[in-house]
Design a protein around this motif. Structure first.
Motif, PDB file in Angstrom:
ATOM      1  N   LEU A  80      -4.556   1.972   6.335  1.00 59.42           N
ATOM      2  CA  LEU A  80      -3.656   2.528   6.904  1.00 59.42           C
ATOM      3  C   LEU A  80      -4.489   3.607   8.015  1.00 59.42           C
ATOM      4  O   LEU A  80      -3.641   3.995   8.915  1.00 59.42           O
ATOM      5  CB  LEU A  80      -2.795   3.426   6.383  1.00 59.42           C
ATOM      6  N   GLY A  81      -5.725   3.508   8.051  1.00 58.10           N
ATOM      7  CA  GLY A  81      -6.315   4.559   8.858  1.00 58.10           C
ATOM      8  C   GLY A  81      -6.061   6.072   8.845  1.00 58.10           C
ATOM      9  O   GLY A  81      -5.988   6.604   9.676  1.00 58.10           O
ATOM     10  N   LEU A  99       4.838   6.988   8.912  1.00 54.63           N
ATOM     11  CA  LEU A  99       4.950   5.463   8.424  1.00 54.63           C
ATOM     12  C   LEU A  99       6.044   5.453   7.533  1.00 54.63           C
ATOM     13  O   LEU A  99       6.182   6.269   6.648  1.00 54.63           O
ATOM     14  CB  LEU A  99       3.678   5.287   7.918  1.00 54.63           C
ATOM     15  N   TRP A 100       7.160   4.469   7.899  1.00 52.47           N
ATOM     16  CA  TRP A 100       8.259   4.687   7.263  1.00 52.47           C
ATOM     17  C   TRP A 100       8.208   3.208   6.219  1.00 52.47           C
ATOM     18  O   TRP A 100       7.612   2.324   6.635  1.00 52.47           O
ATOM     19  CB  TRP A 100       9.475   4.207   8.237  1.00 52.47           C
ATOM     20  N   ARG A 101       8.757   3.383   5.037  1.00 56.15           N
ATOM     21  CA  ARG A 101       9.179   2.304   4.210  1.00 56.15           C
ATOM     22  C   ARG A 101      10.630   2.134   3.942  1.00 56.15           C
ATOM     23  O   ARG A 101      11.183   3.157   3.485  1.00 56.15           O
ATOM     24  CB  ARG A 101       8.451   2.471   2.976  1.00 56.15           C
ATOM     25  N   ILE A 102      11.176   1.261   4.393  1.00 55.78           N
ATOM     26  CA  ILE A 102      12.578   0.783   4.573  1.00 55.78           C
ATOM     27  C   ILE A 102      13.129   0.456   2.903  1.00 55.78           C
ATOM     28  O   ILE A 102      12.683  -0.641   2.641  1.00 55.78           O
ATOM     29  CB  ILE A 102      12.940  -0.083   5.660  1.00 55.78           C
ATOM     30  N   ARG A 103      14.075   0.957   2.721  1.00 50.87           N
ATOM     31  CA  ARG A 103      14.703   0.454   1.498  1.00 50.87           C
ATOM     32  C   ARG A 103      16.135   0.315   1.531  1.00 50.87           C
ATOM     33  O   ARG A 103      16.415   0.463   2.548  1.00 50.87           O
ATOM     34  CB  ARG A 103      14.389   1.434   0.207  1.00 50.87           C
ATOM     35  N   VAL A 122       0.604  -1.255  -0.030  1.00 48.57           N
ATOM     36  CA  VAL A 122      -0.217  -0.031  -0.010  1.00 48.57           C
ATOM     37  C   VAL A 122       0.920   1.467  -0.017  1.00 48.57           C
ATOM     38  O   VAL A 122       0.534   2.281  -0.715  1.00 48.57           O
ATOM     39  CB  VAL A 122      -0.908  -0.079   1.231  1.00 48.57           C
ATOM     40  N   LEU A 123       1.827   1.126   1.014  1.00 48.04           N
ATOM     41  CA  LEU A 123       2.842   2.475   0.821  1.00 48.04           C
ATOM     42  C   LEU A 123       3.555   2.504  -0.542  1.00 48.04           C
ATOM     43  O   LEU A 123       3.888   3.693  -0.866  1.00 48.04           O
ATOM     44  CB  LEU A 123       3.716   2.234   1.882  1.00 48.04           C
ATOM     45  N   ILE A 152      -6.848   4.484  -3.726  1.00 48.73           N
ATOM     46  CA  ILE A 152      -6.717   5.780  -2.456  1.00 48.73           C
ATOM     47  C   ILE A 152      -7.655   5.076  -1.387  1.00 48.73           C
ATOM     48  O   ILE A 152      -7.219   5.360  -0.352  1.00 48.73           O
ATOM     49  CB  ILE A 152      -7.121   7.295  -3.021  1.00 48.73           C
ATOM     50  N   ALA A 153      -9.100   5.000  -1.784  1.00 48.87           N
ATOM     51  CA  ALA A 153      -9.823   4.683  -0.795  1.00 48.87           C
ATOM     52  C   ALA A 153      -9.493   3.344   0.072  1.00 48.87           C
ATOM     53  O   ALA A 153      -9.474   3.354   1.227  1.00 48.87           O
ATOM     54  CB  ALA A 153     -11.157   4.371  -1.532  1.00 48.87           C
ATOM     55  N   GLU A 154      -9.055   2.390  -0.666  1.00 49.01           N
ATOM     56  CA  GLU A 154      -8.327   1.069   0.162  1.00 49.01           C
ATOM     57  C   GLU A 154      -7.190   1.491   0.802  1.00 49.01           C
ATOM     58  O   GLU A 154      -7.092   1.001   1.987  1.00 49.01           O
ATOM     59  CB  GLU A 154      -8.167   0.261  -1.201  1.00 49.01           C
ATOM     60  N   ALA A 155      -6.455   2.367   0.469  1.00 53.46           N
ATOM     61  CA  ALA A 155      -5.054   2.721   1.072  1.00 53.46           C
ATOM     62  C   ALA A 155      -5.389   3.383   2.579  1.00 53.46           C
ATOM     63  O   ALA A 155      -5.073   3.119   3.569  1.00 53.46           O
ATOM     64  CB  ALA A 155      -4.194   3.406   0.110  1.00 53.46           C
ATOM     65  N   SER A 156      -6.725   4.376   2.410  1.00 51.91           N
ATOM     66  CA  SER A 156      -7.115   5.119   3.355  1.00 51.91           C
ATOM     67  C   SER A 156      -7.555   4.126   4.645  1.00 51.91           C
ATOM     68  O   SER A 156      -7.366   4.438   5.578  1.00 51.91           O
ATOM     69  CB  SER A 156      -7.968   6.120   2.940  1.00 51.91           C
ATOM     70  N   ALA A 157      -8.359   3.179   4.049  1.00 49.08           N
ATOM     71  CA  ALA A 157      -8.874   2.234   4.858  1.00 49.08           C
ATOM     72  C   ALA A 157      -7.973   1.417   5.950  1.00 49.08           C
ATOM     73  O   ALA A 157      -7.977   1.114   6.800  1.00 49.08           O
ATOM     74  CB  ALA A 157     -10.013   1.499   4.284  1.00 49.08           C
TER      75      ALA A 157
END
Length: 418
Positions: A213-214, A250-254, A185-186, A206-211
């Motif tokens: 991730l809150g 919210l972190w996304r580690i690469r 999602v991120l 966007i709606a799915e991501a919003s739901a």
């Protein structure tokens, strides 16, 4: 008597390995003798225990149907009795029902503590039923039953262990799935440079991501890109954010960087910037955007801001404070052309003179056009700075007194600095 006299005569306890343990033959006889009358009591025990659990534990009441709970308790009570008989005959204990219960309750969302407590309560009731059964059938055999309590609790410990292991396995699987989905999602929200949502499908994503991730679809967001080769210690992670109205990340580690989706709440952008500065990292921060749909472009702008950081320097850069440098960073081909066209004669000088002139004009620009300020940084006289600037004017054919020429020179110096 429930226990044959020959077993009692042989002694209730035997020596084994320097310790005293229950005579397995005697235990098997007494458990076999009580098995049938005890089995008749189990449905009532299961019904009563299920009613008490449902009335006292809100989690069970909300998640488990009464009939299902009663049937499960009855099955587990019968399995415990069978396990005691298996133990008395040195047979392995069947933990399959406990494993099934652990996985099923984990999938239903029942707290592990509630599940473990139900097993312990069932064990106590089972022991009381065993005592009552022996008391009714043959009170004289009651002392011979008492040593069985150790086996009973050992078995319950094994069952609770199997329940816990199965429950935690399901939780680990769920967390792994949730983690993979969260990252996916991120990745959708924080797509690579210039990424955009597909035509016609963006709103649904966007709606799915919003739901998931809150996060509200429309709110104050920004993106931070942090240069790193390992996860940065001490940075607040997804669950470490402050008050509800404050920012969190919210972190996304690469492999060589981390991307942070900043939900600002009511905080200014300076707050997450200050946090990153406190951790001594190199980071670029995007401008504030107003929706989740704008995060992909915000991530690109944050990457551009990071590129304006001096090599090897730990500084946190907000894009809006480095727009000229960001312009150069975003257009590398044009930046190289600008550097060559404007500063070509300077770059063609011997290294010592070239570096001296570039350092002078850089210090002068950083000092907002103050020769005295540049001289203080360069440890030289103000007139020396002015002489070097005139030399640059001669070589480039651009006067620092002319606004257009000054813009070209400043951008070319930025390109050279990069």
């Amino acid at each position: 008597m429930l226990v044959p006299q020959r077993c009692v005569a042989a002694g209730a306890l035997v020596e084994e390995g320097g310790g005293r343990v229950l005579d397995r033959d005697k235990t098997s006889h007494i458990l076999t003798a009580v098995a049938e009358p005890l089995s008749d009591r189990l449905p009532a025990i299961a019904g009563g225990l299920s009613e008490r659990i449902l009335s006292e534990d809100a989690a069970y009441a909300a998640l488990i149907a009464p009939a299902e709970l009663r049937d499960t308790i009855l099955r587990n009570l019968r399995q415990t009795v069978a396990s005691m008989l298996d133990r008395s005959q040195d047979q392995p204990i069947d933990l399959s029902d406990a494993t099934w219960t652990g996985r099923t309750r984990a999938g239903q969302g029942l707290p592990l503590a509630s599940l473990q407590d139900a097993y312990r309560r069932g064990c106590r009731l089972l022991w009381e039923a065993m005592i009552a059964t022996v008391t009714e059938k043959d009170p004289a055999s009651l002392p011979d039953l008492l040593p069985c309590v150790g086996d009973l609790w050992d078995i319950v410990d094994l069952l609770i262990g199997a329940v816990t292991e199965a429950y935690q396995a399901v939780e680990s699987e769920r967390l792994a799935r949730d983690g993979e989905r969260r990252n996916a999602v991120l990745d959708v929200l924080l797509g690579g440079p210039g990424a955009a949502f597909p035509a016609g499908g963006g709103a649904g994503l966007i709606a799915e991501a919003s739901a998931f991730l809150g996060l509200p679809e429309r709110a104050r967001y920004a993106v931070a890109v942090v240069r790193s080769v390992t996860p940065i210690a001490g940075l607040p992670r997804d669950r470490g954010h402050p008050a509800a109205n404050g920012f969190h990340i919210l972190w996304r580690i690469r492999a060589d960087h981390e991307v942070g989706l900043i939900s600002l709440g009511a905080d200014p952008l300076t707050e997450p910037a200050r946090l990153l500065q406190e951790h001594g990292v190199a980071a670029g921060i995007s401008p504030v955007v107003g929706s989740l749909a704008e995060l992909a472009r915000a991530r690109w702008l944050a990457e551009i801001a990071l590129q304006t950081c001096a090599p090897g320097a730990d500084e946190v850069v907000a894009l809006d404070r480095r727009l000229p440098a960001a312009l150069v960073a975003a257009q590398s081909d044009l930046a190289e052309r600008l550097r060559t066209v404007v500063l070509g004669p300077v770059l063609g000088l011997p290294a010592a003179e070239r570096d001296m002139l570039l350092a002078t004009v850089t210090a002068w620009l950083d000092a907002d056009g103050s020769a005295a300020g540049a001289a203080a940084v360069l440890y030289c006289h103000r007139n020396t700075v002015l002489n070097r600037l005139r030399r640059i004017e001669e070589l480039t054919g651009r006067s620092i007194a002319e606004p257009r020429a000054m813009i070209e020179l400043a951008l070319a110096v930025e390109a050279a600095r990069r």
